[in-house]
Design an enzyme around this catalytic site. Structure first.
Site, PDB file in Angstrom:
ATOM      1  N   GLY A  54       0.853  -1.183   0.000  1.00 31.98           N
ATOM      2  CA  GLY A  54       0.000   0.000   0.000  1.00 31.98           C
ATOM      3  C   GLY A  54       0.885   1.226   0.000  1.00 31.98           C
ATOM      4  N   CYS A  81       5.292  -6.113   1.679  1.00 31.76           N
ATOM      5  CA  CYS A  81       5.623  -4.691   1.635  1.00 31.76           C
ATOM      6  C   CYS A  81       4.926  -3.927   2.764  1.00 31.76           C
ATOM      7  CB  CYS A  81       5.317  -4.122   0.245  1.00 31.76           C
ATOM      8  SG  CYS A  81       6.111  -2.549  -0.037  1.00 31.76           S
ATOM      9  N   HIS A 168       8.461  -7.839  -3.015  1.00 31.66           N
ATOM     10  CA  HIS A 168       7.230  -8.269  -3.696  1.00 31.66           C
ATOM     11  C   HIS A 168       7.415  -9.635  -4.362  1.00 31.66           C
ATOM     12  CE1 HIS A 168       4.810  -4.597  -3.327  1.00 31.66           C
ATOM     13  NE2 HIS A 168       5.980  -3.986  -3.288  1.00 31.66           N
TER      14      HIS A 168
END
Ligand code: XMP
Length: 510
Positions: A54, A81, A168
């Site tokens: 986010g 993340c 990621h």
């Protein structure tokens, strides 16, 4: 059914995470973090939860947070993340801003241990995109990977089955990303991976056969992939109780109206009402050159035609739509989803008297919809059709719309599509088409001067149509298309190729 929850904190890769899970044959759902509670998660029986990335910092006042009870609920959790930092924050760790040493892009990852990363080599490449980092891990956790600038690139609490990675794993640049997700899904969550599109298709047909037994349903068919697959799926369930309405506004690609009609009536023996409204649309568009006005007129007229047909049918139980998952997510799911799907068919729900909206594809991504289409035996040409704007060729025909210009554009576009197919690129480019510019220029054929139209070719590569890059098409293809269009399509003496990305341009010219 085995399923994973992707808890959405606003990251840009959320859909990709869900895709990656589904690729492992486990059904994944994306839900906004503020539209689901820990009790819902337990009640719905998710096998595991993935916290997405986010844009926020966990200390921002408006930063999305989640009920810390999730960490004690016994459900395996993977944070990615921002999701990783949020877990650290929720469990009592500390986050700091890395400032000038923030990491973006490919970074070397060093694995130091742990259950999730057990099968990875000590060194590998991962994809990072963060400014904040975990400066102190919470009690009960241990660091399982580091990078040069990040003292905690991954951490876990094996006892509680909670894992967190700062990088990621869902993007392909993280070399062992798939392996990491697999270990979370199959090892930590204990998933079996038995979700298949085949079972989706047969289960959905069985479900609607029962639910819509003896009920009349109307479907607005555009000839695009989504509405076509939805229609065929429902036809398998309820047969002739489904009526499709196909409004042909005369601004479709060459022979497309006939193709749609033949496919649905001859191949599938469905009830189809084709409304040939070409003249009606053309007369309303006469003299109009402004793009937004063209769109508006087409949208309004479309509803009007549909309304007239709808009245003839009378009351029906349901209106079927080809809404797909990205449409649902974009609208924030929940209550607003219906508003978006209304928009998808241009306000149709307001003009048909019905009790329910049926959206059989609302949990699927585009390529999954195509897989269902193939299973249903829908012709390749339809299943692999590229996106086509509702206003059709009107937004690819600059200036006033006339019969003559539509014909030129349809013919030029057909040549381009034939050659893309011939060169094996038809399913590779995101979207490609011809545009009839309003520019004319001087040319020469034999000894004679010509003054003809300029056709522009447009082809873009894109994942989401929000941004797009122009396709590097082979010169041999461009040469052949140019030579065929200028010799086969009368009225055109010049062909140009559009080499603009989006932004600053858009995909369509109008
Ligand atoms: P743009 O031109 O906005 O296009 O970059 C992005 C994608 O949206 C499609 N598009 C439309 N689709 N009604 C639609 O159903 C429309 O009015 C419309 N305008 C653009 C376009 O074809 C591309 O795939």
């Amino acid at each position: 059914m085995e399923k994973i929850l992707v808890l959405d904190f606003g990251g840009q890769y959320n859909q990709l995470i869900a895709r990656r899970v589904r690729e492992q044959h486990i059904y994944a759902e994306i839900r906004p973090y503020d539209k689901i509670t820990v009790d819902d998660i337990l009640a719905e029986g998710y096998a595991g939860v993935i916290f997405t990335g986010g844009p926020n910092s966990v200390y921002d006042e408006s930063a999305p947070h989640f009920d810390p009870a999730i960490l004690d609920a016994g459900v395996p959790v993977l944070g990615i993340c921002y999701g990783c930092q949020l877990i650290a924050h929720m469990a009592g760790g500390e986050i700091k801003s890395a400032g000038s040493v923030s990491e973006y892009g490919k970074v070397e990852l060093t694995v130091t241990g742990g259950r999730l990363l057990k099968t990875l080599p000590e060194k590998s490449v991962c994809w990072m995109s963060h400014t904040d980092f975990i400066s102190r891990i919470p009690a009960g956790f241990r660091v399982t990977a580091v990078t040069a600038n990040c003292p905690c690139a991954a951490m876990e609490n094996e006892e509680k089955n909670i894992y967190a990675v700062q990088f990621h794993p869902e993007v392909t640049h993280t070399v062992y990303g798939k392996e990491i997700l697999r270990r979370f899904l199959f090892d930590a969550c204990g998933c079996k991976g038995d979700w298949r599109m085949e079972s989706f298709t047969s289960d959905t047909i069985a479900y609607y056969k029962d639910k819509l037994k003896d009920k009349k349903v109307v479907c607005a068919l555009s000839g695009g992939v989504d509405s076509s697959v939805a229609a065929v799926l429902l036809h398998r369930a309820i047969g002739k109780n489904l009526t499709c309405i196909f409004v042909d506004h005369g601004l479709l690609r060459k022979d497309e109206g006939d193709f749609v009609e033949t496919t649905f009536t001859k191949t599938f023996d469905m009830n189809l009402i084709r409304v040939n409204a070409r003249q009606r649309f053309l007369s309303r568009l006469a003299g109009v050159t402004e793009p937004e006005q063209k769109r508006k007129i087409i949208g309004e007229e479309f509803i009007r035609v549909f309304e007239e047909e709808g009245k003839k049918i009378g009351k029906v139980y349901a209106l079927a739509q080809g809404t797909i998952y990205p449409d649902v997510i974009e609208s924030g799911a929940g209550a607003s989803a219906t508003i978006k799907s209304h928009h998808n068919v241009g306000g149709l729900p307001d003009v048909i008297d019905f009790e329910e909206i049926v959206e059989p594809l609302r949990s699927l991504f585009k390529d999954e919809v195509r897989a269902v289409g193939e299973q249903l035996g829908i012709p390749q040409a339809l299943v692999w059709r590229q996106p086509f704007p509702g206003p059709g060729l009107a937004v690819r025909l600059i200036g006033e719309i006339t019969e003559e210009k539509i014909k030129i554009l349809q013919d030029a576009d057909a040549v381009f599509r034939e050659e893309m197919d011939f060169f094996g690129l038809a399913q590779k480019a995101g979207q490609y088409f011809a545009v009839l510019t309003d520019t004319r220029s001087v040319g020469v054929v034999g000894d004679a001067r010509t003054y003809g139209y300029t056709v522009a070719l447009r082809s873009v590569d894109t994942d989401d149509f929000m941004t797009a890059d122009w396709s590097r098409l082979p010169y041999a293809l461009l040469e052949k298309v140019s030579s065929r269009i200028t010799s086969e399509v009368s009225g055109v003496n010049r062909v140009v190729y559009d080499i603009t990305s989006k932004p600053p341009a858009t995909v369509e010219w109008e």
